[in-house]
Design a protein around this motif. Sequence first.
Motif, PDB file in Angstrom:
ATOM      1  N   ARG A 237       0.810  -1.218   0.000  1.00 27.62           N
ATOM      2  CA  ARG A 237       0.000   0.000   0.000  1.00 27.62           C
ATOM      3  C   ARG A 237       0.845   1.270   0.000  1.00 27.62           C
ATOM      4  N   TYR A 238       1.937   1.264   0.730  1.00 24.38           N
ATOM      5  CA  TYR A 238       2.757   2.468   0.873  1.00 24.38           C
ATOM      6  C   TYR A 238       3.977   2.378  -0.033  1.00 24.38           C
ATOM      7  N   GLN A 239       4.131   3.370  -0.903  1.00 27.26           N
ATOM      8  CA  GLN A 239       5.192   3.352  -1.898  1.00 27.26           C
ATOM      9  C   GLN A 239       5.918   4.689  -1.920  1.00 27.26           C
ATOM     10  N   ALA A 240       7.107   4.687  -2.519  1.00 26.47           N
ATOM     11  CA  ALA A 240       7.902   5.914  -2.661  1.00 26.47           C
ATOM     12  C   ALA A 240       7.677   6.506  -4.043  1.00 26.47           C
ATOM     13  N   ALA A 241       7.423   7.792  -4.102  1.00 23.74           N
ATOM     14  CA  ALA A 241       7.284   8.494  -5.380  1.00 23.74           C
ATOM     15  C   ALA A 241       8.679   8.773  -5.933  1.00 23.74           C
ATOM     16  N   GLU A 242       8.922   8.333  -7.150  1.00 21.13           N
ATOM     17  CA  GLU A 242      10.228   8.565  -7.773  1.00 21.13           C
ATOM     18  C   GLU A 242      10.190   9.871  -8.553  1.00 21.13           C
ATOM     19  N   PHE A 243      11.055  10.808  -8.175  1.00 22.85           N
ATOM     20  CA  PHE A 243      11.081  12.132  -8.798  1.00 22.85           C
ATOM     21  C   PHE A 243      12.146  12.171  -9.889  1.00 22.85           C
ATOM     22  N   SER A 244      11.767  12.728 -11.044  1.00 22.71           N
ATOM     23  CA  SER A 244      12.659  12.749 -12.200  1.00 22.71           C
ATOM     24  C   SER A 244      13.889  13.613 -11.970  1.00 22.71           C
ATOM     25  N   GLU A 245      13.815  14.561 -11.043  1.00 24.05           N
ATOM     26  CA  GLU A 245      14.982  15.422 -10.775  1.00 24.05           C
ATOM     27  C   GLU A 245      16.080  14.690 -10.008  1.00 24.05           C
ATOM     28  N   GLY A 246      15.776  13.510  -9.455  1.00 27.36           N
ATOM     29  CA  GLY A 246      16.719  12.777  -8.618  1.00 27.36           C
ATOM     30  C   GLY A 246      16.403  12.979  -7.147  1.00 27.36           C
ATOM     31  N   HIS A 247      17.067  12.217  -6.297  1.00 26.82           N
ATOM     32  CA  HIS A 247      16.790  12.215  -4.865  1.00 26.82           C
ATOM     33  C   HIS A 247      18.067  12.497  -4.077  1.00 26.82           C
ATOM     34  N   TYR A 248      17.895  13.142  -2.925  1.00 31.67           N
ATOM     35  CA  TYR A 248      19.048  13.502  -2.102  1.00 31.67           C
ATOM     36  C   TYR A 248      19.498  12.302  -1.268  1.00 31.67           C
ATOM     37  N   LEU A 249      20.797  12.085  -1.248  1.00 34.45           N
ATOM     38  CA  LEU A 249      21.406  10.935  -0.583  1.00 34.45           C
ATOM     39  C   LEU A 249      21.731  11.243   0.874  1.00 34.45           C
ATOM     40  N   GLN A 250      21.519  10.259   1.741  1.00 32.58           N
ATOM     41  CA  GLN A 250      21.921  10.386   3.137  1.00 32.58           C
ATOM     42  C   GLN A 250      22.806   9.200   3.529  1.00 32.58           C
ATOM     43  N   ILE A 251      23.892   9.482   4.238  1.00 32.74           N
ATOM     44  CA  ILE A 251      24.741   8.443   4.828  1.00 32.74           C
ATOM     45  C   ILE A 251      24.832   8.734   6.318  1.00 32.74           C
ATOM     46  N   GLU A 252      24.507   7.746   7.148  1.00 30.56           N
ATOM     47  CA  GLU A 252      24.567   7.903   8.598  1.00 30.56           C
ATOM     48  C   GLU A 252      25.865   7.300   9.124  1.00 30.56           C
ATOM     49  N   THR A 253      26.415   7.916  10.167  1.00 30.36           N
ATOM     50  CA  THR A 253      27.738   7.526  10.640  1.00 30.36           C
ATOM     51  C   THR A 253      27.787   7.305  12.149  1.00 30.36           C
ATOM     52  N   ALA A 254      28.827   6.593  12.552  1.00 32.24           N
ATOM     53  CA  ALA A 254      29.185   6.430  13.959  1.00 32.24           C
ATOM     54  C   ALA A 254      30.554   7.064  14.177  1.00 32.24           C
ATOM     55  N   ALA A 255      30.793   7.549  15.393  1.00 26.26           N
ATOM     56  CA  ALA A 255      32.095   8.136  15.733  1.00 26.26           C
ATOM     57  C   ALA A 255      32.368   7.895  17.210  1.00 26.26           C
ATOM     58  N   MET A 256      33.641   7.810  17.576  1.00 20.72           N
ATOM     59  CA  MET A 256      34.008   7.581  18.968  1.00 20.72           C
ATOM     60  C   MET A 256      34.593   8.844  19.591  1.00 20.72           C
ATOM     61  N   LEU A 257      34.347   9.012  20.884  1.00 21.09           N
ATOM     62  CA  LEU A 257      34.791  10.202  21.598  1.00 21.09           C
ATOM     63  C   LEU A 257      36.249  10.061  22.030  1.00 21.09           C
ATOM     64  N   ALA A 258      37.014  11.105  21.819  1.00 22.34           N
ATOM     65  CA  ALA A 258      38.421  11.093  22.225  1.00 22.34           C
ATOM     66  C   ALA A 258      38.564  10.966  23.736  1.00 22.34           C
ATOM     67  N   GLY A 259      37.588  11.487  24.476  1.00 21.19           N
ATOM     68  CA  GLY A 259      37.664  11.445  25.931  1.00 21.19           C
ATOM     69  C   GLY A 259      36.933  10.270  26.553  1.00 21.19           C
ATOM     70  N   SER A 260      36.645   9.240  25.783  1.00 14.02           N
ATOM     71  CA  SER A 260      35.935   8.075  26.306  1.00 14.02           C
ATOM     72  C   SER A 260      36.674   7.465  27.496  1.00 14.02           C
ATOM     73  N   GLU A 261      35.909   7.081  28.523  1.00 18.37           N
ATOM     74  CA  GLU A 261      36.498   6.395  29.674  1.00 18.37           C
ATOM     75  C   GLU A 261      36.815   4.942  29.352  1.00 18.37           C
ATOM     76  N   HIS A 262      36.311   4.458  28.221  1.00 18.89           N
ATOM     77  CA  HIS A 262      36.530   3.059  27.817  1.00 18.89           C
ATOM     78  C   HIS A 262      36.985   3.027  26.356  1.00 18.89           C
ATOM     79  N   PRO A 263      38.176   3.561  26.074  1.00 18.12           N
ATOM     80  CA  PRO A 263      38.614   3.671  24.674  1.00 18.12           C
ATOM     81  C   PRO A 263      38.736   2.324  23.964  1.00 18.12           C
ATOM     82  N   GLU A 264      39.186   1.276  24.676  1.00 16.31           N
ATOM     83  CA  GLU A 264      39.297  -0.034  24.032  1.00 16.31           C
ATOM     84  C   GLU A 264      37.922  -0.577  23.681  1.00 16.31           C
ATOM     85  N   LEU A 265      36.979  -0.366  24.572  1.00 10.69           N
ATOM     86  CA  LEU A 265      35.621  -0.837  24.332  1.00 10.69           C
ATOM     87  C   LEU A 265      34.964  -0.036  23.206  1.00 10.69           C
ATOM     88  N   ALA A 266      35.202   1.268  23.177  1.00  8.78           N
ATOM     89  CA  ALA A 266      34.678   2.102  22.098  1.00  8.78           C
ATOM     90  C   ALA A 266      35.249   1.659  20.755  1.00  8.78           C
TER      91      ALA A 266
END
Length: 335
Positions: A237-266
Amino acid sequence: MLPGLCLSLLLMESATPALAEDGERPTLTVYTYESFVAEWGPGPGVEKAFEAQCRCDLNFVSLGGGVDILQRLRLEGDSTQADVVLGLDMNLIEEARRLELLAPHGVDLTPLDLPISWNDDTFLPYDWGRFAFIYDSEVLPEPPKSFEELLDAPEDLKVIISDPRTSVPGLGLLLWIKHVYGDQADEAWQRLQPHILTVASGWSQAYFSLFMNGEAPMVLSYSTSPAYHMAVDETDRYQAAEFSEGHYLQIETAAMLAGSEHPELAQQFMDFVLSKDFQREIPLGNVMYPAIDLGDELPEVFGRLIDPGSFTFSPQEVSANRQSWIREWLNATSH
């Protein structure tokens, strides 16, 4: 004991963080967004799989979205309790980098399978997708096939969007329109304004609270969103409309904190991100494309999704222009 087996056990022991002096398991704190840790999201599966190998407790701190994660880091600074942040997309990473709170991830990027090249040594991709308008085919059998068709549609065609100041998809739409219309983006927003039913604070409110309750036949989301309905709800029932102009890309990321109390675990968690144990939770948990090739483990419904052309601004361009483009949106939609 065989010499080879003895060596293997020693290597495994040295790679596993030790228990705290009081015998309690160490806790790795990960800031992420609410849909990631939802009961139906990837968080529970990721937590179970990682805790099975880390001799630790994985503590997810749920925030509203990527914008909230960035704001939390900015407010807490060096005193942050986070060891890892999960959910800063490529449109926010340059602002996060400038906080100077993060450390190199040290992960081999060879397994990555993304639509663009990636060599960032701080931000590690864990999934990707394209922004799209999802429509209810029972209410709207013939959706717009381009931005121009949407902007020129009768005013009774309503859409639900999210606020670019508080929502990653909302920011994605802002960048999508800016990429398509350039200097005429303010005019495009003025033409879209009559079609906007409401501007939600975040994706969950827009999608689940409003769209799925029939408030409007179209909602800003991702081209992958129909995969969940196909696989879990067993409906097309639920579909994505495909636009002829193209679609904007998203990439999600992970990062570790320099001040982590558990750097090996991070570091262990960052290594875990591109493992199949993590990545197999992404397609139907986060309803996005995994960052590596899962082969036969990718649900077959992903082969039934639209596969539009896509584009993106560089993280540096977004960082330099985000606030001015938001002001442009506010000015265009305040009349």
